[in-house]
Design a protein around this motif. Sequence first.
Motif, PDB file in Angstrom:
ATOM      1  N   PRO A 132      -5.273   3.689   0.159  1.00  0.00           N
ATOM      2  CA  PRO A 132      -3.923   3.582   0.732  1.00  0.00           C
ATOM      3  C   PRO A 132      -3.491   2.202   1.190  1.00  0.00           C
ATOM      4  O   PRO A 132      -2.300   1.985   1.412  1.00  0.00           O
ATOM      5  N   THR A 133      -4.435   1.284   1.353  1.00  0.00           N
ATOM      6  CA  THR A 133      -4.065  -0.026   1.884  1.00  0.00           C
ATOM      7  C   THR A 133      -4.587  -1.132   0.967  1.00  0.00           C
ATOM      8  O   THR A 133      -5.361  -0.889   0.048  1.00  0.00           O
ATOM      9  N   LEU A 134      -4.136  -2.343   1.234  1.00  0.00           N
ATOM     10  CA  LEU A 134      -4.543  -3.477   0.415  1.00  0.00           C
ATOM     11  C   LEU A 134      -6.052  -3.669   0.505  1.00  0.00           C
ATOM     12  O   LEU A 134      -6.650  -3.491   1.556  1.00  0.00           O
ATOM     13  N   GLN A 135      -6.645  -4.020  -0.614  1.00  0.00           N
ATOM     14  CA  GLN A 135      -8.081  -4.176  -0.726  1.00  0.00           C
ATOM     15  C   GLN A 135      -8.415  -5.571  -1.258  1.00  0.00           C
ATOM     16  O   GLN A 135      -7.528  -6.357  -1.565  1.00  0.00           O
ATOM     17  N   THR A 136      -9.690  -5.838  -1.366  1.00  0.00           N
ATOM     18  CA  THR A 136     -10.110  -7.086  -1.997  1.00  0.00           C
ATOM     19  C   THR A 136     -10.390  -6.890  -3.473  1.00  0.00           C
ATOM     20  O   THR A 136     -10.354  -7.854  -4.242  1.00  0.00           O
ATOM     21  N   GLY A 144       0.825  -1.190   0.000  1.00  0.00           N
ATOM     22  CA  GLY A 144       0.000   0.000   0.000  1.00  0.00           C
ATOM     23  C   GLY A 144       0.862   1.245   0.000  1.00  0.00           C
ATOM     24  O   GLY A 144       1.955   1.249   0.568  1.00  0.00           O
ATOM     25  N   TRP A 145       0.370   2.308  -0.610  1.00  0.00           N
ATOM     26  CA  TRP A 145       1.216   3.498  -0.666  1.00  0.00           C
ATOM     27  C   TRP A 145       1.389   4.137   0.700  1.00  0.00           C
ATOM     28  O   TRP A 145       2.335   4.898   0.927  1.00  0.00           O
ATOM     29  N   SER A 146       0.501   3.796   1.627  1.00  0.00           N
ATOM     30  CA  SER A 146       0.602   4.384   2.961  1.00  0.00           C
ATOM     31  C   SER A 146       1.454   3.541   3.906  1.00  0.00           C
ATOM     32  O   SER A 146       1.763   3.980   5.007  1.00  0.00           O
ATOM     33  N   ALA A 147       1.844   2.355   3.476  1.00  0.00           N
ATOM     34  CA  ALA A 147       2.604   1.462   4.354  1.00  0.00           C
ATOM     35  C   ALA A 147       3.792   0.906   3.585  1.00  0.00           C
ATOM     36  O   ALA A 147       3.614   0.276   2.550  1.00  0.00           O
ATOM     37  N   PRO A 148       4.994   1.130   4.058  1.00  0.00           N
ATOM     38  CA  PRO A 148       6.166   0.706   3.292  1.00  0.00           C
ATOM     39  C   PRO A 148       6.363  -0.796   3.241  1.00  0.00           C
ATOM     40  O   PRO A 148       6.998  -1.298   2.322  1.00  0.00           O
TER      41      PRO A 148
END
Length: 120
Positions: free
Chosen positions: A101-105, A51-55
Amino acid sequence: VQLQASGGGLVQAGGSLRLSCAASGSTVSSLTVVWFRQAPGKERDFVGGTGWSAPSARYAESVKGRFTISRDNGKNTVYLQMNSLKVEDTAVYYCAADFRPTLQTNYAYWGQGTQVTVSS
């Protein structure tokens, strides 16, 4: 956003490949990018993503320790480095992306698949 996946091919078991997912229409630094794969006759499976918000990237258990996802913001590309490949890694690999910003389904943008074939 357009995604272009490349880098697939034929490799022997134990070998390595690096897949690329080049983005256009947006910078990868603002995209959550994931990899999926689909083997013949099977459902599409999550491989890994960042996710772009989590490295830190997340990986499926089946590839953890063998596959690594990295980003090159300068080349606007996300890579999937695949080491210690197994016959069961054979599949069409797809990259997908989203502005969330985070992983999705589910993901809004998909690249075309790239075939990875691992021979015994």
